[in-house]
Design an enzyme around this catalytic site. Structure first.
Site, PDB file in Angstrom:
ATOM      1  N   CYS A  10       0.836  -1.199   0.000  1.00 61.88           N
ATOM      2  CA  CYS A  10       0.000   0.000   0.000  1.00 61.88           C
ATOM      3  C   CYS A  10       0.874   1.253   0.000  1.00 61.88           C
ATOM      4  CB  CYS A  10      -0.898  -0.017   1.239  1.00 61.88           C
ATOM      5  SG  CYS A  10      -1.821   1.510   1.508  1.00 61.88           S
ATOM      6  N   GLY A  11       0.676   2.115  -0.980  1.00 59.04           N
ATOM      7  CA  GLY A  11       1.451   3.337  -1.091  1.00 59.04           C
ATOM      8  C   GLY A  11       1.315   4.241   0.128  1.00 59.04           C
TER       9      GLY A  11
END
Length: 114
Positions: A10-11
């Site tokens: 997840c960024g």
């Protein structure tokens, strides 16, 4: 010591972890997808976040839509669903003492960990 419940895919979670790493504060990374919290741990996190269990659910996840969306679940059932399917847990979560924050807004995280 800070704790971050982290998903490396997840960024937003990676950005939050980088912010914590740059803060020079002591922290522990918890990869919740491979090491899901227990019922008690997740209940405590929800309490520290000061939210209802449902508010921690990633409601657009396929698992939620296909298995839980149209059901009437109580708080315990929602927590059990997240433990069984940790991908449903909103991320990242940063815990500091008896408080926690969902770390999607880096400005809020900066203020929280200061």
């Amino acid at each position: 010591m800070l704790q971050i419940y982290h998903n490396s895919r997840c960024g937003k979670s990676r950005q939050c972890l980088a912010l914590i790493q740059n803060s020079k504060l002591e922290y522990k990374v918890i990869h919740y997808l491979t090491h899901p919290p227990s019922f008690e741990e997740l209940s405590t996190i929800i309490e520290k976040l000061n939210i209802k269990p449902f508010d921690l659910v990633r409601q657009k996840e396929k698992i939620w839509i296909e298995n839980y969306k149209d059901q009437k679940l109580d708080d315990k059932q929602v927590i059990l669903a997240m433990i069984s399917n940790p991908i449903l847990i909103e991320r990242p979560i940063v815990v500091k003492g008896n408080k926690a924050i969902i770390g999607r807004d880096l400005e809020k995280v900066s203020k929280f960990i200061a």
